[in-house]
Design a protein around this motif. Sequence first.
Motif, PDB file in Angstrom:
ATOM      1  N   ILE A  88      13.027   9.920  75.651  1.00 52.21           N
ATOM      2  CA  ILE A  88      13.221  11.288  76.167  1.00 52.21           C
ATOM      3  C   ILE A  88      14.276  12.023  75.348  1.00 52.21           C
ATOM      4  O   ILE A  88      14.111  13.186  74.957  1.00 52.21           O
ATOM      5  CB  ILE A  88      13.611  11.243  77.657  1.00 52.21           C
ATOM      6  N   GLN A  89      15.366  11.250  75.100  1.00 53.46           N
ATOM      7  CA  GLN A  89      16.428  11.876  74.296  1.00 53.46           C
ATOM      8  C   GLN A  89      15.941  12.208  72.906  1.00 53.46           C
ATOM      9  O   GLN A  89      16.243  13.270  72.354  1.00 53.46           O
ATOM     10  CB  GLN A  89      17.628  10.936  74.228  1.00 53.46           C
ATOM     11  N   SER A  90      15.156  11.298  72.330  1.00 53.99           N
ATOM     12  CA  SER A  90      14.616  11.536  70.986  1.00 53.99           C
ATOM     13  C   SER A  90      13.695  12.748  70.975  1.00 53.99           C
ATOM     14  O   SER A  90      13.753  13.592  70.081  1.00 53.99           O
ATOM     15  CB  SER A  90      13.878  10.303  70.501  1.00 53.99           C
ATOM     16  N   LYS A  91      12.836  12.826  72.018  1.00 50.69           N
ATOM     17  CA  LYS A  91      11.935  13.980  72.095  1.00 50.69           C
ATOM     18  C   LYS A  91      12.705  15.276  72.281  1.00 50.69           C
ATOM     19  O   LYS A  91      12.375  16.306  71.696  1.00 50.69           O
ATOM     20  CB  LYS A  91      10.948  13.787  73.253  1.00 50.69           C
ATOM     21  N   THR A  92      13.761  15.193  73.131  1.00 52.16           N
ATOM     22  CA  THR A  92      14.575  16.401  73.345  1.00 52.16           C
ATOM     23  C   THR A  92      15.230  16.848  72.042  1.00 52.16           C
ATOM     24  O   THR A  92      15.254  18.023  71.706  1.00 52.16           O
ATOM     25  CB  THR A  92      15.649  16.129  74.407  1.00 52.16           C
ATOM     26  N   GLN A  93      15.762  15.854  71.313  1.00 53.98           N
ATOM     27  CA  GLN A  93      16.392  16.183  70.039  1.00 53.98           C
ATOM     28  C   GLN A  93      15.377  16.765  69.060  1.00 53.98           C
ATOM     29  O   GLN A  93      15.660  17.709  68.337  1.00 53.98           O
ATOM     30  CB  GLN A  93      17.050  14.942  69.458  1.00 53.98           C
ATOM     31  N   LYS A  94      14.181  16.162  69.064  1.00 52.12           N
ATOM     32  CA  LYS A  94      13.144  16.677  68.167  1.00 52.12           C
ATOM     33  C   LYS A  94      12.754  18.108  68.540  1.00 52.12           C
ATOM     34  O   LYS A  94      12.549  18.953  67.683  1.00 52.12           O
ATOM     35  CB  LYS A  94      11.915  15.768  68.218  1.00 52.12           C
ATOM     36  N   ARG A  95      12.649  18.325  69.891  1.00 53.55           N
ATOM     37  CA  ARG A  95      12.313  19.679  70.323  1.00 53.55           C
ATOM     38  C   ARG A  95      13.393  20.670  69.896  1.00 53.55           C
ATOM     39  O   ARG A  95      13.097  21.780  69.477  1.00 53.55           O
ATOM     40  CB  ARG A  95      12.129  19.724  71.849  1.00 53.55           C
ATOM     41  N   ARG A  96      14.641  20.244  70.035  1.00 56.24           N
ATOM     42  CA  ARG A  96      15.737  21.119  69.606  1.00 56.24           C
ATOM     43  C   ARG A  96      15.667  21.395  68.112  1.00 56.24           C
ATOM     44  O   ARG A  96      15.859  22.525  67.660  1.00 56.24           O
ATOM     45  CB  ARG A  96      17.069  20.484  69.965  1.00 56.24           C
ATOM     46  N   VAL A  97      15.404  20.327  67.374  1.00 48.72           N
ATOM     47  CA  VAL A  97      15.307  20.503  65.915  1.00 48.72           C
ATOM     48  C   VAL A  97      14.173  21.451  65.563  1.00 48.72           C
ATOM     49  O   VAL A  97      14.325  22.383  64.764  1.00 48.72           O
ATOM     50  CB  VAL A  97      15.119  19.140  65.231  1.00 48.72           C
ATOM     51  N   TRP A  98      13.006  21.212  66.189  1.00 52.09           N
ATOM     52  CA  TRP A  98      11.869  22.079  65.891  1.00 52.09           C
ATOM     53  C   TRP A  98      12.104  23.514  66.355  1.00 52.09           C
ATOM     54  O   TRP A  98      11.649  24.460  65.701  1.00 52.09           O
ATOM     55  CB  TRP A  98      10.601  21.529  66.547  1.00 52.09           C
ATOM     56  N   ARG A  99      12.788  23.649  67.495  1.00 56.31           N
ATOM     57  CA  ARG A  99      13.104  24.989  67.960  1.00 56.31           C
ATOM     58  C   ARG A  99      14.001  25.721  66.960  1.00 56.31           C
ATOM     59  O   ARG A  99      13.784  26.885  66.654  1.00 56.31           O
ATOM     60  CB  ARG A  99      13.768  24.922  69.334  1.00 56.31           C
ATOM     61  N   ARG A 100      14.994  24.984  66.455  1.00 57.68           N
ATOM     62  CA  ARG A 100      15.862  25.588  65.443  1.00 57.68           C
ATOM     63  C   ARG A 100      15.082  25.933  64.187  1.00 57.68           C
ATOM     64  O   ARG A 100      15.263  27.010  63.601  1.00 57.68           O
ATOM     65  CB  ARG A 100      17.004  24.633  65.108  1.00 57.68           C
ATOM     66  N   VAL A 101      14.207  25.008  63.798  1.00 58.34           N
ATOM     67  CA  VAL A 101      13.398  25.263  62.602  1.00 58.34           C
ATOM     68  C   VAL A 101      12.522  26.500  62.796  1.00 58.34           C
ATOM     69  O   VAL A 101      12.410  27.357  61.913  1.00 58.34           O
ATOM     70  CB  VAL A 101      12.529  24.027  62.273  1.00 58.34           C
ATOM     71  N   LEU A 102      11.889  26.583  63.979  1.00 59.12           N
ATOM     72  CA  LEU A 102      11.034  27.745  64.252  1.00 59.12           C
ATOM     73  C   LEU A 102      11.842  29.039  64.280  1.00 59.12           C
ATOM     74  O   LEU A 102      11.381  30.080  63.786  1.00 59.12           O
ATOM     75  CB  LEU A 102      10.312  27.546  65.591  1.00 59.12           C
ATOM     76  N   ILE A 103      13.050  28.997  64.855  1.00 63.12           N
ATOM     77  CA  ILE A 103      13.899  30.184  64.880  1.00 63.12           C
ATOM     78  C   ILE A 103      14.252  30.619  63.460  1.00 63.12           C
ATOM     79  O   ILE A 103      14.142  31.785  63.095  1.00 63.12           O
ATOM     80  CB  ILE A 103      15.171  29.924  65.701  1.00 63.12           C
ATOM     81  N   TYR A 104      14.644  29.598  62.657  1.00 61.37           N
ATOM     82  CA  TYR A 104      15.003  29.918  61.267  1.00 61.37           C
ATOM     83  C   TYR A 104      13.802  30.466  60.509  1.00 61.37           C
ATOM     84  O   TYR A 104      13.914  31.443  59.755  1.00 61.37           O
ATOM     85  CB  TYR A 104      15.542  28.676  60.559  1.00 61.37           C
ATOM     86  N   LEU A 105      12.645  29.821  60.718  1.00 55.76           N
ATOM     87  CA  LEU A 105      11.446  30.307  60.035  1.00 55.76           C
ATOM     88  C   LEU A 105      11.064  31.706  60.499  1.00 55.76           C
ATOM     89  O   LEU A 105      10.620  32.537  59.700  1.00 55.76           O
ATOM     90  CB  LEU A 105      10.291  29.334  60.281  1.00 55.76           C
ATOM     91  N   SER A 106      11.233  31.984  61.793  1.00 58.57           N
ATOM     92  CA  SER A 106      10.922  33.316  62.314  1.00 58.57           C
ATOM     93  C   SER A 106      11.835  34.367  61.698  1.00 58.57           C
ATOM     94  O   SER A 106      11.387  35.449  61.304  1.00 58.57           O
ATOM     95  CB  SER A 106      11.052  33.331  63.841  1.00 58.57           C
TER      96      SER A 106
END
Length: 695
Positions: A140-158
């Motif tokens: 769960i923690q790994s998925k949460t971290q991945k989601r956070r990472v991807w969210r940051r990546v998507l924000i940066y890409l946006s």
Amino acid sequence: MSTMRRETIPRAPAPESPTSADEQTLYEPSSDESDEYGTEEDDHDLLESEDERERLLTGSKGKGKAVAGLFNRKDGKETGTYSDEQKTKAKRRRNRAKRRGQSSEESTLMYEMEEGISLSSDSLVSSSDGDEKRLEGMNIQSKTQKRRVWRRVLIYLSVIGLFLILLFAAYRVSKSRHTASAATLVSNGTSLFAPTTILISLDGFRADFLYRGLTPTLNKFIEEGISPKYMLPSFPSVTFPNHYTMATGLYPEAHGVVGNTFWDPDIQKEFYYTDPTRSLQASWWGGEPLWQTAERQNVRVAVHMWPGSEVHNPDIQPAYVDKYNGSEVLSRKVERIMSWLDLPGPEDMGFNMDQPRPQLIAAYVPNVDGDGHKYGPNSTEIRQTIKDADTMLGGILEGLQMRNLTDIVNVVVVSDHGMATTDTSRLIQLEDLVDPTEIEHIDGWPHYGLRPKKASDVERLHKQIIDKTQNMTNVEVYLRDKDMPERYHFSQNERIAPLWIIPKAGWAIVDKSSGNVEEMKKKGEVYHPRGVHGYDHEHPLMRAIFVARGPAFPHKPNSRVEPFQNIHLYNIICDSISVSPAPNNGTLRLPLKPVGLHTDSNTPANETPSDPPLSSSTPLPSPSASTSASPTQSTPAAATQSGEAHHMSWWQALAHKAQHMEEWVDQFLKTHMPGAKGKDKGEAEGEENGKEESG
């Protein structure tokens, strides 16, 4: 009896001597952890000696109470139980592992192996459940971290994408503007030209001056361009109000310059057009003139003596402004205009921001008006002045042709009003209508705007003047706020006097300080000026001209449009140089809409209006004197002067006959002897300096 095999477990490296920085981090607890759980050294107290280790492995008794072996074998199976202390230590290690980010099962097992903990089935089940929970939590923690990472990546890409989109849009807009700008640039072979217009005003050039056979350049210009039969000025038909109306598109009542002279009751000051200390204050001039409209939109402007252009505006100033000089020769005006066109443009080598090439050149020519006042519009002298103005225009058109700019630069020629001949027999004594001592200010000329000393006297004086002029057909009397004709557009400004006496065309009002009318008539004195304007702007003698040619006027040569008022000129010039006009009273826009050609059979004949009769008792001119004439047939001077002969001495009549004979001889020589030049009495005076300035 089988020999029990002794299993040897490799000694774990001592935590006090880690082999790497990672291991050091793994084994060294924080101060908080040490306080709560004890140090690593405490965890390894039971392994301090080989004997103790052996005891734990075999379950043998030592000094103290017996301790169950961790890895005793019974029937080939490993048996053993955790001690409370061992369970506590194991739990502490697992907690520390979680706090330090250890996520693998191997790390936990390693600690358990270090302590020699036996893995019974119960403990294994318990450990398995814990491991599963830990793994689930870790997942769960790994998925949460991945989601956070991807969210940051998507924000940066946006953000990056949005930036790129904006950058691309700005590039496209910039490119489109540059492309549009480049599309409007036209090359003459040596330079690129943006939309450019030359506006020439011939002050006092009456529309029928075109029909006197004196203007070959203008007549050819009409054949090549587009024009109405005439353009109407605005009321009052005098110089300053009309030039500023042409420059702003506003009626005089709207822009505030309501006459050549007038009184402002709000600021208690008088405007006088020939006095710069009184006329060049910005507060007098309302609206936005052409030069400000263009400069505000980064289109550079050069103004040569145009009335009102010398008014200083601290925010917007033309690139070039030439001060008024009434004695400047016309050839110098041609040189000045050509020098501006010869400057490098923004796209050319050698471009200088301090000396840009203007896209609008507005030039004022006072000569025809000056000589019209001095000699009269039907005089011999004015003929030469008209010719000189036509020659000047020829110089401008020739200069454009030499520079290959004929089809690149727009040329618009206009005038502000016409001119009527005056005469002593057409004078009205002011004192016969009103007592000047009751008047505080008199505005305008030849129309009279009266401001009584007492505002309550306006109605009484109005009735008095109406009574005294009821049998006169040569004047009109109006109250500004009551019956001023709507077509004059001359009531919505406090600078307009409350009471007006407006003479008919050719008539003038004088006070006794300027002359006693009865005495002047008895003595046969000549009234000056010989020509006057300022009358009803729709009178034929007040008609002006408009002729245009160039890329902004893509019409058939010799096209004719319906007559229009000069309030529309502002929009036309703005459109010709691609700038947006400020709000104004004009509605006419480019392209103009022709109604036919000047050569069409339904085109109105050229009209040469006659001057008014010499007095109310003088018979009207015969029909032949007022009918339309072609350029070769028109002899307005002869027609009008013949009416004046009844009141001239025999010597004056003979002198006029001689002038007419001279004109006839001059015309005969030009017609029958090409290349010959007749002797014109006005030729010697055509280039003289110091022409009389008049509105």
